[in-house]
Write a protein that holds these residues in place. Structure first.
Motif, PDB file in Angstrom:
ATOM      1  N   LEU A 114       0.825  -1.213   0.000  1.00 27.64           N
ATOM      2  CA  LEU A 114       0.000   0.000   0.000  1.00 27.64           C
ATOM      3  C   LEU A 114       0.859   1.263   0.000  1.00 27.64           C
ATOM      4  O   LEU A 114       0.628   2.177  -0.807  1.00 27.64           O
ATOM      5  N   SER A 115       1.820   1.317   0.903  1.00 32.19           N
ATOM      6  CA  SER A 115       2.629   2.532   1.019  1.00 32.19           C
ATOM      7  C   SER A 115       3.430   2.791  -0.255  1.00 32.19           C
ATOM      8  O   SER A 115       3.479   3.926  -0.748  1.00 32.19           O
ATOM      9  N   THR A 116       4.039   1.748  -0.811  1.00 35.63           N
ATOM     10  CA  THR A 116       4.834   1.933  -2.027  1.00 35.63           C
ATOM     11  C   THR A 116       3.952   2.319  -3.207  1.00 35.63           C
ATOM     12  O   THR A 116       4.320   3.196  -4.006  1.00 35.63           O
ATOM     13  N   GLY A 117       2.789   1.678  -3.315  1.00 33.36           N
ATOM     14  CA  GLY A 117       1.880   2.012  -4.415  1.00 33.36           C
ATOM     15  C   GLY A 117       1.345   3.427  -4.329  1.00 33.36           C
ATOM     16  O   GLY A 117       1.240   4.141  -5.344  1.00 33.36           O
ATOM     17  N   ILE A 118       1.006   3.874  -3.123  1.00 35.23           N
ATOM     18  CA  ILE A 118       0.496   5.239  -2.938  1.00 35.23           C
ATOM     19  C   ILE A 118       1.589   6.264  -3.226  1.00 35.23           C
ATOM     20  O   ILE A 118       1.355   7.278  -3.910  1.00 35.23           O
ATOM     21  N   ILE A 119       2.797   6.022  -2.715  1.00 31.90           N
ATOM     22  CA  ILE A 119       3.912   6.938  -2.971  1.00 31.90           C
ATOM     23  C   ILE A 119       4.201   7.031  -4.467  1.00 31.90           C
ATOM     24  O   ILE A 119       4.454   8.128  -5.008  1.00 31.90           O
ATOM     25  N   ALA A 120       4.137   5.882  -5.148  1.00 37.66           N
ATOM     26  CA  ALA A 120       4.385   5.888  -6.593  1.00 37.66           C
ATOM     27  C   ALA A 120       3.331   6.707  -7.333  1.00 37.66           C
ATOM     28  O   ALA A 120       3.657   7.479  -8.251  1.00 37.66           O
ATOM     29  N   ALA A 121       2.074   6.558  -6.946  1.00 43.97           N
ATOM     30  CA  ALA A 121       0.998   7.293  -7.625  1.00 43.97           C
ATOM     31  C   ALA A 121       1.083   8.793  -7.366  1.00 43.97           C
ATOM     32  O   ALA A 121       0.822   9.609  -8.258  1.00 43.97           O
ATOM     33  N   LEU A 122       1.443   9.174  -6.143  1.00 44.94           N
ATOM     34  CA  LEU A 122       1.540  10.596  -5.808  1.00 44.94           C
ATOM     35  C   LEU A 122       2.755  11.251  -6.446  1.00 44.94           C
ATOM     36  O   LEU A 122       2.835  12.480  -6.510  1.00 44.94           O
ATOM     37  N   HIS A 124       3.888  10.467  -9.680  1.00 44.94           N
ATOM     38  CA  HIS A 124       3.776   9.857 -11.008  1.00 44.94           C
ATOM     39  C   HIS A 124       4.841  10.419 -11.954  1.00 44.94           C
ATOM     40  O   HIS A 124       5.022  11.633 -12.063  1.00 44.94           O
ATOM     41  N   ASN A 125       5.534   9.489 -12.616  1.00 48.21           N
ATOM     42  CA  ASN A 125       6.575   9.814 -13.600  1.00 48.21           C
ATOM     43  C   ASN A 125       7.797  10.500 -12.983  1.00 48.21           C
ATOM     44  O   ASN A 125       8.589  11.115 -13.706  1.00 48.21           O
ATOM     45  N   ARG A 126       7.954  10.400 -11.680  1.00 47.91           N
ATOM     46  CA  ARG A 126       9.148  10.904 -11.021  1.00 47.91           C
ATOM     47  C   ARG A 126      10.010   9.717 -10.585  1.00 47.91           C
ATOM     48  O   ARG A 126       9.652   8.555 -10.770  1.00 47.91           O
ATOM     49  N   TRP A 127      11.161  10.031  -9.963  1.00 54.88           N
ATOM     50  CA  TRP A 127      12.088   8.955  -9.628  1.00 54.88           C
ATOM     51  C   TRP A 127      11.530   8.009  -8.575  1.00 54.88           C
ATOM     52  O   TRP A 127      11.834   6.807  -8.578  1.00 54.88           O
ATOM     53  N   LEU A 128      10.677   8.527  -7.657  1.00 52.50           N
ATOM     54  CA  LEU A 128      10.058   7.640  -6.671  1.00 52.50           C
ATOM     55  C   LEU A 128       9.106   6.658  -7.348  1.00 52.50           C
ATOM     56  O   LEU A 128       9.018   5.490  -6.946  1.00 52.50           O
ATOM     57  N   ASP A 129       8.408   7.125  -8.354  1.00 50.06           N
ATOM     58  CA  ASP A 129       7.519   6.238  -9.111  1.00 50.06           C
ATOM     59  C   ASP A 129       8.326   5.155  -9.820  1.00 50.06           C
ATOM     60  O   ASP A 129       7.953   3.974  -9.826  1.00 50.06           O
ATOM     61  N   GLN A 130       9.430   5.546 -10.419  1.00 54.27           N
ATOM     62  CA  GLN A 130      10.278   4.571 -11.105  1.00 54.27           C
ATOM     63  C   GLN A 130      10.883   3.562 -10.130  1.00 54.27           C
ATOM     64  O   GLN A 130      10.966   2.365 -10.420  1.00 54.27           O
ATOM     65  N   ALA A 132       9.576   2.645  -7.233  1.00 51.69           N
ATOM     66  CA  ALA A 132       8.501   1.749  -6.797  1.00 51.69           C
ATOM     67  C   ALA A 132       8.168   0.724  -7.868  1.00 51.69           C
ATOM     68  O   ALA A 132       7.885  -0.445  -7.566  1.00 51.69           O
ATOM     69  N   THR A 133       8.221   1.142  -9.125  1.00 54.58           N
ATOM     70  CA  THR A 133       7.948   0.211 -10.231  1.00 54.58           C
ATOM     71  C   THR A 133       9.015  -0.874 -10.296  1.00 54.58           C
ATOM     72  O   THR A 133       8.712  -2.054 -10.525  1.00 54.58           O
ATOM     73  N   ILE A 134      10.273  -0.482 -10.090  1.00 52.31           N
ATOM     74  CA  ILE A 134      11.365  -1.466 -10.082  1.00 52.31           C
ATOM     75  C   ILE A 134      11.188  -2.433  -8.912  1.00 52.31           C
ATOM     76  O   ILE A 134      11.377  -3.653  -9.053  1.00 52.31           O
ATOM     77  N   PHE A 135      10.811  -1.906  -7.731  1.00 49.55           N
ATOM     78  CA  PHE A 135      10.577  -2.758  -6.568  1.00 49.55           C
ATOM     79  C   PHE A 135       9.467  -3.771  -6.854  1.00 49.55           C
ATOM     80  O   PHE A 135       9.592  -4.965  -6.525  1.00 49.55           O
ATOM     81  N   ALA A 136       8.382  -3.301  -7.460  1.00 51.14           N
ATOM     82  CA  ALA A 136       7.265  -4.208  -7.775  1.00 51.14           C
ATOM     83  C   ALA A 136       7.695  -5.265  -8.780  1.00 51.14           C
ATOM     84  O   ALA A 136       7.320  -6.440  -8.660  1.00 51.14           O
ATOM     85  N   LEU A 137       8.483  -4.849  -9.779  1.00 52.78           N
ATOM     86  CA  LEU A 137       8.951  -5.801 -10.794  1.00 52.78           C
ATOM     87  C   LEU A 137       9.846  -6.865 -10.181  1.00 52.78           C
ATOM     88  O   LEU A 137       9.731  -8.056 -10.479  1.00 52.78           O
ATOM     89  N   ILE A 138      10.747  -6.431  -9.295  1.00 50.41           N
ATOM     90  CA  ILE A 138      11.627  -7.394  -8.615  1.00 50.41           C
ATOM     91  C   ILE A 138      10.798  -8.332  -7.735  1.00 50.41           C
ATOM     92  O   ILE A 138      11.031  -9.536  -7.696  1.00 50.41           O
ATOM     93  N   GLY A 139       9.812  -7.759  -7.044  1.00 47.94           N
ATOM     94  CA  GLY A 139       8.999  -8.567  -6.138  1.00 47.94           C
ATOM     95  C   GLY A 139       8.243  -9.670  -6.844  1.00 47.94           C
ATOM     96  O   GLY A 139       8.194 -10.809  -6.355  1.00 47.94           O
ATOM     97  N   VAL A 140       7.660  -9.363  -8.001  1.00 49.23           N
ATOM     98  CA  VAL A 140       6.865 -10.375  -8.710  1.00 49.23           C
ATOM     99  C   VAL A 140       7.735 -11.316  -9.534  1.00 49.23           C
ATOM    100  O   VAL A 140       7.223 -12.315 -10.061  1.00 49.23           O
TER     101      VAL A 140
END
Length: 317
Positions: A114-122, A124-130, A132-140
């Motif tokens: 939840l926290s990572t997804g919310i931070i990524a959305a808030l 959007h298209n910034r380095w925190l979003d990127q 979080a996307t890398i973290f999600a990709l590694i996780g899955v």
């Protein structure tokens, strides 16, 4: 709500019946004679006859089925060939271990996802979003058993921060429980946290683009109130939807993870039963895990209906 809950419980009965048939048929799916497979090549004719008698294989098929369901309705899942104790007793003894680690893992999944997804959305298209996307990709992408082995090498062997395995009950030593349960819980949680991050991010982006969010912002409401009070409530609906899937994966993944870390839970119990050909334990474990997963999914459905009564009104009765 009560009617909907009863309806979902009734719908679970045919599934349990089919799974019980599968559990009963496991012993007949073994190539050759089940008693010979269990007893091994060194078993004598008397040993094989005793095994058949213990498993009820010397009875006609209809008698075996009747005995199986009669015992099942009485809560008797048979006796473990490996442990020599009733299957029900062994499962009940191991359940708190698996449940404790599953809850720990679920908390980590929800907090991280939840926290990572919310931070990524808030952002959007910034380095925190990127990030979080890398973290999600590694996780899955990472298999949980591989992550477990890497964590043992890193945190136990090299750094010596955590024990390589074993288990300490929470009631005996909370700190010891935390030390022994952390790596198994993280191994199970990372995959689900990555999935939850992606779902939370996409849902939050969609919600933040809605008119009522723009209206709230135009009224001068602080961003944290907009997100926490207005957006998060709608984000939780898809999150609740996948909770059943997350819980199912956590329980099913416990077989491998508990075996790797030497945790005496249901997962390790079933893993040992499979490797030792303890068919009564396999049958009982299959029924128990199926019933637990069905109950968890029913609870998630009821929670989802409570959050969105339109489902109940629109045909969930």
């Amino acid at each position: 709500m009560l009617g909907y809950t009863v309806s979902r419980l009734l719908q679970a009965i045919p599934i349990l019946f089919l799974v019980s048939l599968m559990a009963f048929g496991i012993i007949y799916l073994i190539p050759g004679d089940a008693a010979t497979v269990i007893g091994g090549p060194s078993a004598s004719a008397q040993d094989l006859a005793q095994i058949r008698a213990n498993l009820g294989l010397d009875q006609p098929l209809h008698v075996q089925i009747l005995t199986f369901y009669t015992n099942l309705l009485q809560g008797d899942l048979g006796r473990s060939l490996l442990l020599g104790v009733p299957v029900t007793e062994a499962i009940i003894q191991r359940s708190p271990v698996t449940i404790g680690i599953a809850i720990y893992s679920l908390v980590l999944t929800i907090v991280l996802g939840l926290s990572t997804g919310i931070i990524a959305a808030l952002n959007h298209n910034r380095w925190l979003d990127q990030a979080a996307t890398i973290f999600a990709l590694i996780g899955v992408s990472l298999p949980n058993f591989w992550l477990a082995l890497v964590m043992i090498v890193l945190f136990s062997v090299n750094l010596g921060w955590l024990p390589t395995g074993g288990y300490v009950p929470f009631s005996q030593d909370p700190i010891g429980w935390l030390r022994t349960a952390t790596m198994p819980a993280v191994s199970l949680a990372l995959l689900q946290a990555g999935l939850l991050t992606r779902i939370t991010r996409s849902t939050m982006l969609e919600v933040l683009s809605q008119d009522y969010i723009r209206t709230a912002r135009s009224k001068g409401i602080s961003e944290w109130k907009v997100v926490g009070k207005h957006a998060l409530a709608n984000v939780m609906m898809p999150v609740v939807t996948v909770l059943g899937l997350i819980l199912s994966v956590l329980l099913s993944g416990s077989i491998v993870i508990e075996t790797i870390f030497g945790v005496p839970g249901i997962g390790a119990l079933l893993g040992n039963a499979i490797s030792s050909r303890d068919y009564p334990m396999i049958q009982g474990g299959l029924l128990f895990v199926t019933a637990a997963l069905l109950l968890l999914n029913i609870l998630v459905d009821v929670l989802y209906t409570w959050l969105d009564p339109r489902i109940r009104v629109g045909g969930g009765k």
